[in-house]
Write a protein that holds these residues in place. Structure first.
Motif, PDB file in Angstrom:
ATOM      1  N   ASN A   2       0.900  -1.126   0.001  1.00  0.00           N
ATOM      2  CA  ASN A   2      -0.102   0.101  -0.087  1.00  0.00           C
ATOM      3  C   ASN A   2       0.976   1.267  -0.061  1.00  0.00           C
ATOM      4  O   ASN A   2       0.556   2.262   0.877  1.00  0.00           O
ATOM      5  CB  ASN A   2      -0.998  -0.154   1.119  1.00  0.00           C
ATOM      6  N   LEU A   3       1.781   1.290  -1.006  1.00  0.00           N
ATOM      7  CA  LEU A   3       2.718   2.518  -0.866  1.00  0.00           C
ATOM      8  C   LEU A   3       1.869   3.503  -1.341  1.00  0.00           C
ATOM      9  O   LEU A   3       1.247   3.428  -2.327  1.00  0.00           O
ATOM     10  CB  LEU A   3       3.995   2.118  -1.589  1.00  0.00           C
ATOM     11  N   GLU A   4       2.325   5.137  -1.150  1.00  0.00           N
ATOM     12  CA  GLU A   4       1.835   5.970  -1.746  1.00  0.00           C
ATOM     13  C   GLU A   4       2.862   7.168  -1.664  1.00  0.00           C
ATOM     14  O   GLU A   4       3.580   7.273  -0.775  1.00  0.00           O
ATOM     15  CB  GLU A   4       0.658   6.651  -0.827  1.00  0.00           C
ATOM     16  N   CYS A   5       2.770   7.937  -2.797  1.00  0.00           N
ATOM     17  CA  CYS A   5       3.948   8.896  -2.981  1.00  0.00           C
ATOM     18  C   CYS A   5       3.114  10.058  -3.529  1.00  0.00           C
ATOM     19  O   CYS A   5       2.304  10.175  -4.266  1.00  0.00           O
ATOM     20  CB  CYS A   5       4.782   8.410  -4.071  1.00  0.00           C
ATOM     21  N   VAL A   6       3.512  11.189  -2.720  1.00  0.00           N
ATOM     22  CA  VAL A   6       2.813  12.601  -3.230  1.00  0.00           C
ATOM     23  C   VAL A   6       4.109  13.434  -3.333  1.00  0.00           C
ATOM     24  O   VAL A   6       4.872  13.513  -2.524  1.00  0.00           O
ATOM     25  CB  VAL A   6       1.968  13.041  -2.042  1.00  0.00           C
TER      26      VAL A   6
ATOM     27  N   ALA B  35      -0.805   5.559  -5.561  1.00  0.00           N
ATOM     28  CA  ALA B  35      -1.166   5.031  -4.413  1.00  0.00           C
ATOM     29  C   ALA B  35      -1.536   3.686  -4.412  1.00  0.00           C
ATOM     30  O   ALA B  35      -1.626   2.948  -5.632  1.00  0.00           O
ATOM     31  CB  ALA B  35      -2.439   5.985  -3.921  1.00  0.00           C
ATOM     32  N   ASP B  36      -1.555   2.989  -3.129  1.00  0.00           N
ATOM     33  CA  ASP B  36      -1.876   1.419  -3.137  1.00  0.00           C
ATOM     34  C   ASP B  36      -0.842   0.633  -3.975  1.00  0.00           C
ATOM     35  O   ASP B  36      -1.668  -0.358  -4.558  1.00  0.00           O
ATOM     36  CB  ASP B  36      -3.242   1.329  -3.394  1.00  0.00           C
ATOM     37  N   VAL B  37       0.461   0.881  -3.965  1.00  0.00           N
ATOM     38  CA  VAL B  37       1.178   0.171  -4.863  1.00  0.00           C
ATOM     39  C   VAL B  37       1.680  -1.080  -3.808  1.00  0.00           C
ATOM     40  O   VAL B  37       2.334  -0.903  -2.576  1.00  0.00           O
ATOM     41  CB  VAL B  37       2.477   0.801  -5.274  1.00  0.00           C
ATOM     42  N   SER B  38       1.503  -2.263  -4.260  1.00  0.00           N
ATOM     43  CA  SER B  38       1.659  -3.579  -3.509  1.00  0.00           C
ATOM     44  C   SER B  38       2.343  -4.572  -4.386  1.00  0.00           C
ATOM     45  O   SER B  38       1.885  -4.727  -5.511  1.00  0.00           O
ATOM     46  CB  SER B  38       0.698  -4.016  -2.635  1.00  0.00           C
ATOM     47  N   PHE B  39       3.438  -5.065  -3.845  1.00  0.00           N
ATOM     48  CA  PHE B  39       4.231  -6.278  -4.579  1.00  0.00           C
ATOM     49  C   PHE B  39       5.087  -7.046  -3.628  1.00  0.00           C
ATOM     50  O   PHE B  39       5.417  -6.637  -2.501  1.00  0.00           O
ATOM     51  CB  PHE B  39       4.881  -5.811  -5.729  1.00  0.00           C
TER      52      PHE B  39
END
Length: 85
Positions: free
Chosen positions: A6-10, A18-22
């Motif tokens: 659940n990574l998010e970058c702003v 947003a919501d990057v998962s692996f």
């Protein structure tokens, strides 16, 4: 093993992703593709604990990577500069 949840970058007021998962196990590879400004470099910097994520968690072999674990990440992960073209 490298795992992101659940990574998010702003950047500024703009959400890059947003919501990057692996999850990557030994011998596996992650291929990043996207337009300029889509967050590819930001994600790589997050994975090496050079840039904090707005939200989410990154684990390297089960150990959280983040500001408190910077020395851990620095000893085990590398972010090479882009090769000249």
């Amino acid at each position: 093993m490298l795992e992101a949840s659940n990574l998010e970058c702003v950047r500024g007021e703009r959400s890059l992703f947003a919501d990057v998962s692996f999850r990557l196990d030994g011998g596996e590879m992650l291929y990043l593709q996207g337009t300029n400004g889509s967050g590819k470099t930001s994600l790589l910097r997050m994975l090496c604990a050079l840039t904090p994520a707005v939200s989410g968690e990154i684990l390297w072999r089960g150990t959280p990577i983040g500001s408190s674990a910077r020395s851990f990440a620095a000893k085990r992960l590398c972010y090479p500069p882009r090769a000249p073209e």
